[in-house]
Design a protein around this motif. Structure first.
Motif, mmCIF file in Angstrom:
data_model
loop_
_atom_site.group_PDB
_atom_site.id
_atom_site.type_symbol
_atom_site.label_atom_id
_atom_site.label_comp_id
_atom_site.label_asym_id
_atom_site.label_seq_id
_atom_site.Cartn_x
_atom_site.Cartn_y
_atom_site.Cartn_z
ATOM 1 N N THR A 3 0.948 -1.106 -0.097
ATOM 2 C CA THR A 3 -0.069 0.170 0.003
ATOM 3 C C THR A 3 0.830 1.298 -0.071
ATOM 4 N N THR A 4 0.364 2.408 -0.289
ATOM 5 C CA THR A 4 1.114 3.549 -0.238
ATOM 6 C C THR A 4 1.736 3.715 0.903
ATOM 7 N N LYS A 5 0.892 3.670 2.068
ATOM 8 C CA LYS A 5 1.365 3.839 3.525
ATOM 9 C C LYS A 5 2.626 2.977 3.757
ATOM 10 N N GLU A 6 2.411 1.612 3.199
ATOM 11 C CA GLU A 6 3.493 0.631 3.660
ATOM 12 C C GLU A 6 4.941 1.171 2.761
ATOM 13 N N ALA A 7 4.595 1.562 1.566
ATOM 14 C CA ALA A 7 5.961 2.035 0.882
ATOM 15 C C ALA A 7 6.492 3.018 1.502
ATOM 16 N N ILE A 8 5.614 4.039 1.841
ATOM 17 C CA ILE A 8 6.334 5.075 2.611
ATOM 18 C C ILE A 8 6.965 4.951 3.814
ATOM 19 N N GLU A 9 6.183 4.178 4.566
ATOM 20 C CA GLU A 9 7.047 3.755 5.925
ATOM 21 C C GLU A 9 8.178 2.792 5.606
ATOM 22 N N LYS A 10 8.031 1.732 4.587
ATOM 23 C CA LYS A 10 9.347 0.992 4.470
ATOM 24 C C LYS A 10 10.586 1.343 3.613
ATOM 25 N N ARG A 11 10.294 2.458 3.126
ATOM 26 C CA ARG A 11 11.237 3.119 2.224
ATOM 27 C C ARG A 11 12.613 3.586 2.980
ATOM 28 N N ARG A 12 13.750 3.255 2.361
ATOM 29 C CA ARG A 12 14.988 3.433 3.097
ATOM 30 C C ARG A 12 15.848 3.736 2.115
ATOM 31 N N SER A 13 16.939 4.683 2.056
ATOM 32 C CA SER A 13 17.931 4.676 1.104
ATOM 33 C C SER A 13 18.722 3.493 1.003
ATOM 34 N N ILE A 14 18.984 2.770 -0.105
ATOM 35 C CA ILE A 14 19.872 1.501 0.034
ATOM 36 C C ILE A 14 20.960 1.869 -0.784
ATOM 37 N N ARG A 15 22.246 1.317 -0.273
ATOM 38 C CA ARG A 15 23.339 1.725 -1.047
ATOM 39 C C ARG A 15 24.187 0.577 -1.125
ATOM 40 N N ARG A 16 23.547 -0.422 -0.845
ATOM 41 C CA ARG A 16 24.020 -2.104 -1.273
ATOM 42 C C ARG A 16 23.287 -2.718 -2.142
ATOM 43 N N TYR A 17 23.943 -3.239 -3.164
ATOM 44 C CA TYR A 17 22.710 -3.838 -4.193
ATOM 45 C C TYR A 17 23.246 -5.254 -4.526
ATOM 46 N N LYS A 18 22.360 -6.087 -4.761
ATOM 47 C CA LYS A 18 22.643 -7.360 -5.444
ATOM 48 C C LYS A 18 22.817 -7.118 -6.993
ATOM 49 N N PRO A 19 23.721 -8.048 -7.313
ATOM 50 C CA PRO A 19 24.063 -8.036 -8.745
ATOM 51 C C PRO A 19 23.122 -7.982 -9.823
ATOM 52 N N ASP A 20 21.999 -8.510 -9.656
ATOM 53 C CA ASP A 20 21.033 -9.206 -10.516
ATOM 54 C C ASP A 20 20.777 -8.146 -11.136
ATOM 55 N N SER A 21 20.524 -8.401 -12.542
ATOM 56 C CA SER A 21 19.964 -7.328 -13.374
ATOM 57 C C SER A 21 18.541 -7.251 -13.242
ATOM 58 N N ILE A 22 17.995 -6.070 -13.736
ATOM 59 C CA ILE A 22 16.437 -5.529 -13.556
ATOM 60 C C ILE A 22 15.801 -5.844 -14.819
ATOM 61 N N PRO A 23 14.713 -6.474 -14.877
ATOM 62 C CA PRO A 23 13.896 -6.786 -16.001
ATOM 63 C C PRO A 23 13.720 -5.372 -16.606
ATOM 64 N N TYR A 24 13.775 -5.243 -17.995
ATOM 65 C CA TYR A 24 13.411 -4.002 -18.759
ATOM 66 C C TYR A 24 11.973 -3.743 -18.414
ATOM 67 N N GLU A 25 11.059 -4.664 -18.412
ATOM 68 C CA GLU A 25 9.425 -4.492 -18.293
ATOM 69 C C GLU A 25 9.560 -3.602 -16.943
ATOM 70 N N HIS A 26 10.192 -4.113 -15.891
ATOM 71 C CA HIS A 26 10.251 -3.316 -14.289
ATOM 72 C C HIS A 26 10.821 -1.821 -14.665
ATOM 73 N N ILE A 27 11.738 -1.764 -15.589
ATOM 74 C CA ILE A 27 12.143 -0.385 -15.807
ATOM 75 C C ILE A 27 11.108 0.497 -16.212
ATOM 76 N N GLU A 28 10.201 -0.178 -17.465
ATOM 77 C CA GLU A 28 9.382 0.566 -17.996
ATOM 78 C C GLU A 28 8.203 1.020 -17.130
ATOM 79 N N GLU A 29 7.901 0.036 -16.213
ATOM 80 C CA GLU A 29 7.006 0.339 -15.406
ATOM 81 C C GLU A 29 7.269 1.428 -14.274
ATOM 82 N N ILE A 30 8.141 1.490 -13.868
ATOM 83 C CA ILE A 30 8.789 2.298 -12.843
ATOM 84 C C ILE A 30 8.807 3.689 -13.724
ATOM 85 N N LEU A 31 9.482 3.777 -14.733
ATOM 86 C CA LEU A 31 9.404 5.308 -15.495
ATOM 87 C C LEU A 31 8.062 5.618 -15.818
#
Ligand code: FMN
Length: 174
Positions: A3-31
């Motif tokens: 939910t929007t509430k959950e996303a706002i409450e869970k969001r943190r700045s993340i500075r360590r990442y898994k090396p997995d590539s991100i599917p292009y469809e996800h990038i499209e949805e995000i944009l």
């Protein structure tokens, strides 16, 4: 899906990442979530460059005062403001608002005059006006990315001169 509430409450700045590539469809949805952000006069002055090339990510990290986590991210989104697009979008957007009766004709004329007067203004004057619009779109990106389990971090600590980012983006060299 969060939910929007959950996303706002869970969001943190993340500075360590898994090396997995991100599917292009996800990038499209995000944009797409950025595209749907509100903007003054619906000018939509944001432009986004998706960077996955290792050498470019390294350059970006170096230009960001060696914040090495940037180069380690599978995807970096360079968030830009289009000044010309902002002014053009403001003129057509205010006309649209006039056409639906949301603002009076004299306000439409005032905003149009102001937009043409701003054509010669520098970035110091235009920057703050445009930044709010782009910032909202960026936060849409941050929150929507969480739906795909993707963490992110805003980066503003960046020396544009070092990489000549403006020229690189304009010439499609990024
Ligand atoms: C406009 C802006 C610029 C930021 N620039 C950087 C940055 O250059 N490097 C960085 O590591 N974090 C940066 N951050 C992330 C903040 O440090 C972070 O949001 C803040 O410490 C709060 O932590 P949180 O996001 O985990 O709640 C930036 C955040 C914003 C909104």
């Amino acid at each position: 899906m969060l939910t929007t509430k959950e996303a706002i409450e869970k969001r943190r700045s993340i500075r360590r990442y898994k090396p997995d590539s991100i599917p292009y469809e996800h990038i499209e949805e995000i944009l797409d979530s950025a595209r749907l952000a509100p903007s003054g006069c619906n000018a939509q002055p944001w432009r986004f460059k998706i960077v996955t090339e290792e050498d470019v990510k390294v350059k970006l990290a170096q230009s960001a005062f060696n914040q090495s986590f940037i180069a380690a991210a599978p995807v970096v989104i360079v968030c830009c403001a289009d000044i010309k697009g902002y002014l053009e979008g403001t003129v057509s957007g205010i006309q649209d608002l006039g056409n639906i009766g949301a603002v009076e004709d004299r306000i439409v004329s005032t905003i149009k005059d102001r937009a043409s007067a701003l054509e010669t203004a520098g970035i110091s004057e235009l920057g703050p006006r445009i930044a709010a619009n782009v910032a909202i779109a960026i936060e849409h990106i941050v929150l929507r990315a969480m739906d795909f389990g993707i963490g992110s971090c805003w980066v503003r600590l960046f020396d544009e001169q070092k990489m000549n980012l403006k020229t690189a983006v304009e010439n499609n060299k990024l």
